[in-house]
Each structure stands twice: as C-alpha cells, then as structure tokens.
Write a protein that holds these residues in place. Sequence first.
Motif, PDB file in Angstrom:
ATOM      1  N   PHE A  42       0.837  -1.198   0.000  1.00 53.72           N
ATOM      2  CA  PHE A  42       0.000   0.000   0.000  1.00 53.72           C
ATOM      3  C   PHE A  42       0.872   1.248   0.000  1.00 53.72           C
ATOM      4  CE2 PHE A  42      -2.479  -3.170   2.407  1.00 53.72           C
ATOM      5  CZ  PHE A  42      -3.612  -3.231   1.605  1.00 53.72           C
ATOM      6  N   TYR A  43       0.423   2.258  -0.733  1.00 52.56           N
ATOM      7  CA  TYR A  43       1.120   3.542  -0.743  1.00 52.56           C
ATOM      8  C   TYR A  43       0.111   4.638  -0.419  1.00 52.56           C
ATOM      9  CZ  TYR A  43       3.980   7.461  -2.097  1.00 52.56           C
ATOM     10  OH  TYR A  43       4.692   8.639  -2.079  1.00 52.56           O
ATOM     11  N   ASP A  44       0.414   5.448   0.595  1.00 53.54           N
ATOM     12  CA  ASP A  44      -0.447   6.560   0.994  1.00 53.54           C
ATOM     13  C   ASP A  44      -0.173   7.753   0.088  1.00 53.54           C
ATOM     14  OD1 ASP A  44      -1.386   5.027   3.134  1.00 53.54           O
ATOM     15  OD2 ASP A  44       0.209   5.752   4.456  1.00 53.54           O
ATOM     16  N   ILE A  45      -1.111   8.058  -0.799  1.00 53.67           N
ATOM     17  CA  ILE A  45      -0.973   9.184  -1.724  1.00 53.67           C
ATOM     18  C   ILE A  45      -1.314  10.491  -1.006  1.00 53.67           C
ATOM     19  CG2 ILE A  45      -1.861  10.207  -3.863  1.00 53.67           C
ATOM     20  CD1 ILE A  45      -2.424   7.263  -4.763  1.00 53.67           C
ATOM     21  N   ALA A  46      -2.376  10.467  -0.245  1.00 57.56           N
ATOM     22  CA  ALA A  46      -2.823  11.614   0.544  1.00 57.56           C
ATOM     23  C   ALA A  46      -3.438  11.068   1.838  1.00 57.56           C
ATOM     24  CB  ALA A  46      -3.844  12.437  -0.240  1.00 57.56           C
ATOM     25  N   ASN A  48      -6.406  10.796   2.708  1.00 58.91           N
ATOM     26  CA  ASN A  48      -7.629  10.032   2.491  1.00 58.91           C
ATOM     27  C   ASN A  48      -7.607   9.193   1.208  1.00 58.91           C
ATOM     28  OD1 ASN A  48      -7.758  12.133   0.664  1.00 58.91           O
ATOM     29  ND2 ASN A  48      -9.938  12.529   0.988  1.00 58.91           N
ATOM     30  N   LEU A  49      -6.422   9.004   0.616  1.00 60.86           N
ATOM     31  CA  LEU A  49      -6.310   8.249  -0.634  1.00 60.86           C
ATOM     32  C   LEU A  49      -5.052   7.388  -0.619  1.00 60.86           C
ATOM     33  CD1 LEU A  49      -7.337   7.702  -3.537  1.00 60.86           C
ATOM     34  CD2 LEU A  49      -5.919   9.639  -4.276  1.00 60.86           C
ATOM     35  N   GLY A  50      -5.240   6.120  -0.918  1.00 60.93           N
ATOM     36  CA  GLY A  50      -4.121   5.195  -0.999  1.00 60.93           C
ATOM     37  C   GLY A  50      -4.251   4.313  -2.227  1.00 60.93           C
ATOM     38  N   ALA A  51      -3.132   3.824  -2.710  1.00 57.68           N
ATOM     39  CA  ALA A  51      -3.099   2.883  -3.830  1.00 57.68           C
ATOM     40  C   ALA A  51      -2.512   1.584  -3.319  1.00 57.68           C
ATOM     41  CB  ALA A  51      -2.254   3.430  -4.978  1.00 57.68           C
ATOM     42  N   GLY A  81      -5.683  -1.417  -7.015  1.00 53.78           N
ATOM     43  CA  GLY A  81      -6.821  -0.553  -6.762  1.00 53.78           C
ATOM     44  C   GLY A  81      -6.496   0.632  -5.882  1.00 53.78           C
ATOM     45  N   LEU A  82      -7.545   1.360  -5.550  1.00 55.88           N
ATOM     46  CA  LEU A  82      -7.439   2.544  -4.707  1.00 55.88           C
ATOM     47  C   LEU A  82      -8.317   2.374  -3.472  1.00 55.88           C
ATOM     48  CD1 LEU A  82      -7.805   5.291  -7.465  1.00 55.88           C
ATOM     49  CD2 LEU A  82      -5.682   4.542  -6.355  1.00 55.88           C
ATOM     50  N   ASN A  83      -7.946   3.039  -2.396  1.00 55.17           N
ATOM     51  CA  ASN A  83      -8.759   3.154  -1.193  1.00 55.17           C
ATOM     52  C   ASN A  83      -8.993   4.641  -0.973  1.00 55.17           C
ATOM     53  OD1 ASN A  83      -8.894   0.388  -0.413  1.00 55.17           O
ATOM     54  ND2 ASN A  83      -6.787   0.520   0.282  1.00 55.17           N
ATOM     55  N   TYR A  84     -10.228   5.080  -1.183  1.00 50.60           N
ATOM     56  CA  TYR A  84     -10.565   6.488  -1.028  1.00 50.60           C
ATOM     57  C   TYR A  84     -11.527   6.646   0.144  1.00 50.60           C
ATOM     58  CZ  TYR A  84     -12.644  11.043  -2.026  1.00 50.60           C
ATOM     59  OH  TYR A  84     -13.117  12.328  -1.923  1.00 50.60           O
ATOM     60  N   ARG A  85     -11.159   7.479   1.112  1.00 54.06           N
ATOM     61  CA  ARG A  85     -11.969   7.714   2.306  1.00 54.06           C
ATOM     62  C   ARG A  85     -12.505   9.152   2.271  1.00 54.06           C
ATOM     63  NH1 ARG A  85      -7.620   4.980   3.069  1.00 54.06           N
ATOM     64  NH2 ARG A  85      -6.327   6.704   3.759  1.00 54.06           N
ATOM     65  N   PRO A  86     -13.676   9.360   1.625  1.00 53.92           N
ATOM     66  CA  PRO A  86     -14.212  10.725   1.513  1.00 53.92           C
ATOM     67  C   PRO A  86     -14.677  11.290   2.853  1.00 53.92           C
ATOM     68  CG  PRO A  86     -15.783   9.151   0.626  1.00 53.92           C
ATOM     69  CD  PRO A  86     -14.529   8.382   0.952  1.00 53.92           C
ATOM     70  N   ILE A  87     -15.132  10.407   3.771  1.00 54.44           N
ATOM     71  CA  ILE A  87     -15.540  10.811   5.116  1.00 54.44           C
ATOM     72  C   ILE A  87     -15.081   9.735   6.094  1.00 54.44           C
ATOM     73  CG2 ILE A  87     -17.546  12.161   4.354  1.00 54.44           C
ATOM     74  CD1 ILE A  87     -19.303   9.744   5.103  1.00 54.44           C
ATOM     75  N   ALA A  88     -15.011  10.097   7.354  1.00 55.05           N
ATOM     76  CA  ALA A  88     -14.597   9.132   8.381  1.00 55.05           C
ATOM     77  C   ALA A  88     -15.572   7.957   8.412  1.00 55.05           C
ATOM     78  CB  ALA A  88     -14.553   9.810   9.747  1.00 55.05           C
ATOM     79  N   GLY A  89     -15.026   6.737   8.444  1.00 52.71           N
ATOM     80  CA  GLY A  89     -15.845   5.529   8.540  1.00 52.71           C
ATOM     81  C   GLY A  89     -16.337   4.972   7.223  1.00 52.71           C
ATOM     82  N   PHE A  90     -15.999   5.588   6.101  1.00 49.40           N
ATOM     83  CA  PHE A  90     -16.463   5.097   4.801  1.00 49.40           C
ATOM     84  C   PHE A  90     -15.302   5.079   3.815  1.00 49.40           C
ATOM     85  CE2 PHE A  90     -18.414   5.923   0.562  1.00 49.40           C
ATOM     86  CZ  PHE A  90     -19.049   4.700   0.435  1.00 49.40           C
ATOM     87  N   THR A  91     -15.124   3.945   3.131  1.00 53.34           N
ATOM     88  CA  THR A  91     -14.064   3.775   2.138  1.00 53.34           C
ATOM     89  C   THR A  91     -14.660   3.283   0.831  1.00 53.34           C
ATOM     90  OG1 THR A  91     -12.489   3.173   3.884  1.00 53.34           O
ATOM     91  CG2 THR A  91     -11.872   2.614   1.627  1.00 53.34           C
TER      92      THR A  91
END
Length: 126
Positions: A42-46, A48-51, A81-91
């Motif tokens: 996993f790489y943390d891009i930001a 709330n966003l990881g690849a 893929g990507l892991n995007y967390r737009p709000i706390a508790g949701f991916t």
Amino acid sequence: SVVLEHSLTEKLHYVLQHDLGIEQSFGNTGTSKWYGLNQYMFYDIAHNLGAGIRMEWFRDEDGARVQGNGISENYIGVTGGLNYRPIAGFTLRPEVRYDVSTNNKAYDGGTDDDQFLASLSGIFRF
C-alpha cells in the motif's frame, strides 16, 4: 491465519498473510486442507487516498474448498486498486483484478482458466 505488517517508509506499507484450513471431508472420507499466501503493498498518496496491489496464491489441496469437485487446484490473483476515504468511517475501493487457475478451467462456467474483473465496493465502519 498469520498476518505480518511492516511500514517500509512513512507512506509505503507491506502485509504478508498466510492462511491454513483443515476440515472433515464430505461423506467422512478423511480431512481436506487448503492454504495460501497473500501479499499487499500500500502507498499513501494523501491522507484520504491510498493505492495498493495485492498478489494472492490459494491452494485447494483436496478440491473441497472452492468448487467441491475433489480436484486439487491453485488459484492465483493479482489486484490493483485505490482506497478512497471521503468521510470518516467510509471507504470506496475501485479495483481491477486478474485471476488464473493452474490445473482446471475454473471460470466462466468451467470454460476458461482465467478471468479479468473490475469492481467497486464501499465499506462502512461502525
């Protein structure tokens, strides 16, 4: 299951997972076992966003776990893929995946030994 995690850098993370299962076979004919290895990077891009990329190998030693046909099989998968967390508790997780079976035609109703899959999943944590 055994899971080992290690942060290679502040933003780059590695996970190794091993699974082993043993169960009574159908019709009490003995025991069946399956096992596998999963590797994740996993790489943390930001914040709330990881690849990520995942490579999996699963061995259904006695053909009892996946298709239940008694034929041993290796399943290999590679996923990005990507892991995007737009709000706390949701991916949100968009993924592209490639699977292959090494001994049998395990996909598309038994007519193919590999498949591609694109998917999108959402995870709520509470």
